[in-house]
Design a protein around this motif. Structure first.
Motif, mmCIF file in Angstrom:
data_model
loop_
_atom_site.group_PDB
_atom_site.id
_atom_site.type_symbol
_atom_site.label_atom_id
_atom_site.label_comp_id
_atom_site.label_asym_id
_atom_site.label_seq_id
_atom_site.Cartn_x
_atom_site.Cartn_y
_atom_site.Cartn_z
ATOM 1 N N MET A 151 12.928 -16.490 -4.551
ATOM 2 C CA MET A 151 12.142 -15.638 -3.662
ATOM 3 C C MET A 151 11.945 -14.265 -4.284
ATOM 4 O O MET A 151 12.899 -13.644 -4.761
ATOM 5 C CB MET A 151 12.864 -15.481 -2.322
ATOM 6 N N ASN A 152 10.711 -13.782 -4.276
ATOM 7 C CA ASN A 152 10.426 -12.436 -4.760
ATOM 8 C C ASN A 152 10.872 -11.417 -3.710
ATOM 9 O O ASN A 152 10.474 -11.513 -2.546
ATOM 10 C CB ASN A 152 8.918 -12.286 -5.018
ATOM 11 N N SER A 196 4.158 -2.587 1.855
ATOM 12 C CA SER A 196 4.860 -3.462 0.921
ATOM 13 C C SER A 196 3.920 -4.496 0.319
ATOM 14 O O SER A 196 4.046 -4.853 -0.864
ATOM 15 C CB SER A 196 6.024 -4.160 1.639
ATOM 16 N N ALA A 197 2.960 -4.979 1.109
ATOM 17 C CA ALA A 197 1.998 -5.968 0.615
ATOM 18 C C ALA A 197 1.129 -5.377 -0.503
ATOM 19 O O ALA A 197 0.866 -6.034 -1.518
ATOM 20 C CB ALA A 197 1.126 -6.466 1.759
ATOM 21 N N VAL A 198 0.686 -4.130 -0.313
ATOM 22 C CA VAL A 198 -0.123 -3.458 -1.333
ATOM 23 C C VAL A 198 0.689 -3.272 -2.611
ATOM 24 O O VAL A 198 0.211 -3.545 -3.727
ATOM 25 C CB VAL A 198 -0.631 -2.093 -0.819
ATOM 26 N N PHE A 199 1.945 -2.827 -2.456
ATOM 27 C CA PHE A 199 2.814 -2.624 -3.619
ATOM 28 C C PHE A 199 3.069 -3.945 -4.345
ATOM 29 O O PHE A 199 3.000 -4.017 -5.574
ATOM 30 C CB PHE A 199 4.133 -2.002 -3.166
ATOM 31 N N THR A 200 3.336 -5.006 -3.578
ATOM 32 C CA THR A 200 3.627 -6.310 -4.172
ATOM 33 C C THR A 200 2.415 -6.873 -4.895
ATOM 34 O O THR A 200 2.536 -7.467 -5.976
ATOM 35 C CB THR A 200 4.092 -7.294 -3.083
ATOM 36 N N ALA A 201 1.237 -6.685 -4.311
ATOM 37 C CA ALA A 201 0.011 -7.188 -4.936
ATOM 38 C C ALA A 201 -0.255 -6.505 -6.267
ATOM 39 O O ALA A 201 -0.863 -7.102 -7.176
ATOM 40 C CB ALA A 201 -1.172 -6.983 -3.996
ATOM 41 N N ILE A 225 2.102 -5.453 -8.420
ATOM 42 C CA ILE A 225 3.058 -5.821 -9.475
ATOM 43 C C ILE A 225 3.255 -7.327 -9.600
ATOM 44 O O ILE A 225 3.780 -7.797 -10.613
ATOM 45 C CB ILE A 225 4.430 -5.156 -9.215
ATOM 46 N N GLU A 226 2.860 -8.094 -8.588
ATOM 47 C CA GLU A 226 3.028 -9.549 -8.619
ATOM 48 C C GLU A 226 1.661 -10.208 -8.509
ATOM 49 O O GLU A 226 1.014 -10.169 -7.460
ATOM 50 C CB GLU A 226 3.927 -10.001 -7.457
ATOM 51 N N HIS A 227 1.209 -10.830 -9.601
ATOM 52 C CA HIS A 227 -0.137 -11.393 -9.650
ATOM 53 C C HIS A 227 -0.155 -12.915 -9.498
ATOM 54 O O HIS A 227 -1.229 -13.519 -9.519
ATOM 55 C CB HIS A 227 -0.819 -11.005 -10.969
ATOM 56 N N LYS A 228 1.001 -13.519 -9.334
ATOM 57 C CA LYS A 228 1.058 -14.972 -9.173
ATOM 58 C C LYS A 228 0.954 -15.341 -7.685
ATOM 59 O O LYS A 228 1.732 -14.859 -6.863
ATOM 60 C CB LYS A 228 2.374 -15.514 -9.730
ATOM 61 N N ARG A 229 0.005 -16.195 -7.364
ATOM 62 C CA ARG A 229 -0.164 -16.617 -5.964
ATOM 63 C C ARG A 229 1.014 -17.449 -5.486
ATOM 64 O O ARG A 229 1.326 -17.463 -4.293
ATOM 65 C CB ARG A 229 -1.457 -17.417 -5.822
#
Length: 367
Positions: free
Chosen positions: A43-44, A230-235, A237-241
């Motif tokens: 889990m990320n 948090s969703a904006v920050f995660t998007a 740095i994390e590009h894998k769907r």
């Protein structure tokens, strides 16, 4: 019989915040191990934070809407900006740093470092005159001395490991993939930064609750806004769907538990206790989760425990409960002034200032 019932009711009202805060620490203790198991399962952490606050917002929304519609103030633009900053400090920034540090340290280390929040909150509260310290009284000195002792304990845990103590019986519960990529420097920096922003968050709550005294609604707003941040920050740095896909496994249960219990119910309880007893009181119960995490990690998971952690933890707990003893003097001032036991934190602060000022005037008039 009526007298006993009245006495019990008085005791319950006085120690209700204490009981609630103890229960929150049990809730946080289980969260440490659930998140460790979930993160080791793939889990990320940043996705976890986003999902858990969406769950918390959805669960708290109906309660906030129906129970507080008569007492909820109008949400103005300045107030919304304040709640946005509060959400950033409590969710978007703090939790992302905090759970990211779990990859580089351990649950025991994180639970130990959280003890600095009480001391940091106390220092900031005194500087902002949210906390009154009477240096001429034993309880006032206990607050100061307790803060210094607790910081010394945390420094001991951080800088001194000492001999290693292995669990005698081995691990009762095994977490699959339970590997810690140790990078204590990076983990310590992330944890320390999150503790600083966390203490500022507790202080800011006291100011926001004066303008928006609706704890359920404030919890809901912070959950949704924090999830969006948090969703904006995660998007970014994390590009894998695939990181956003959750199966019917430990990841799902961890999100539900963290969202409903920790980001929903516990945050509401903390807001209520902050309004009733002040931000410093809320942070003083963190050592309880430290003890619980260390005990469970040692006896149940078979984690290695160092004597430095035991010594430093004991020092930190002694210091923080010296601070708690000093804080209980606030209740005595309130009782002596013959005010009701259910005064808010702000009213208690004004009462203490009035009593201390009266004492100073009396000393000046005394020949």
């Amino acid at each position: 019989m009526a007298l006993e019932s009245c006495k019990f009711g008085t005791i319950y009202r006085r120690f209700k915040p204490h009981l609630l805060m103890v229960l929150t620490q049990f809730g946080y203790t289980f969260l440490y191990f659930l998140t460790e198991a979930s993160f080791n399962h793939g889990m990320n952490p940043h996705v976890h934070i986003t999902y858990r606050h969406i769950v918390a917002g959805v669960v708290m929304l109906p309660f906030a809407y129906f129970l507080e519609r008569k007492v909820r103030p109008k949400l103005t633009l300045p107030l919304f900006i304040e709640i946005f900053v509060l959400s950033l400090l409590g969710v978007g920034l703090t939790l992302n740093m905090y759970f990211a540090s779990l990859r580089y340290t351990s649950p025991t280390f994180l639970a130990s470092m959280v003890n600095t929040i009480a001391s940091l909150t106390f220092i900031v509260a005194v500087a902002l005159r949210l906390e009154v310290v009477d240096v001429a009284s034993p309880r006032g000195m206990a607050k100061i001395f307790g803060t210094l002792v607790s910081l010394a304990g945390v420094m001991t845990m951080t800088l001194y490991k000492g001999p290693m103590l292995r669990s005698l019986g081995g691990a009762v519960v095994h977490i699959q993939g339970n590997t810690i990529h140790e990078n204590w420097l990076k983990g310590s920096i992330l944890t320390a930064a999150s503790c600083i922003t966390w203490s500022i968050w507790y202080i800011m709550q006291a100011f926001t609750l004066k303008k928006y005294p609706a704890q359920l609604s404030l919890t809901t707003w912070m959950s949704f806004i924090g999830a969006a941040q948090s969703a904006v920050f995660t998007a970014c740095i994390e590009h894998k769907r695939t990181a956003w896909i959750i199966g019917f496994d430990i990841n799902l249960w961890c999100i539900i538990y963290a969202g409903v219990v920790c980001s929903g119910l516990i945050i509401f309880i903390q807001l209520w206790c902050t309004e009733a007893k002040g931000p410093v009181f809320v942070t003083m119960f963190n050592p309880l989760s430290t003890v619980l995490v260390a005990v469970l990690a040692y006896f149940v998971l078979g984690e290695v425990l160092y004597t430095g952690s035991i010594i430093g933890g004991a020092i930190a707990i002694i210091g923080l409960y010296l601070l708690l003893w000093g804080k209980e003097g606030d209740q005595e001032v309130q009782t002596k002034s013959q005010e009701p036991l259910h005064l808010t934190y702000e009213e208690q602060k004004e009462t203490k200032l009035h009593v201390i000022t009266s004492k100073e005037k009396a000393l000046q008039m005394d020949p």
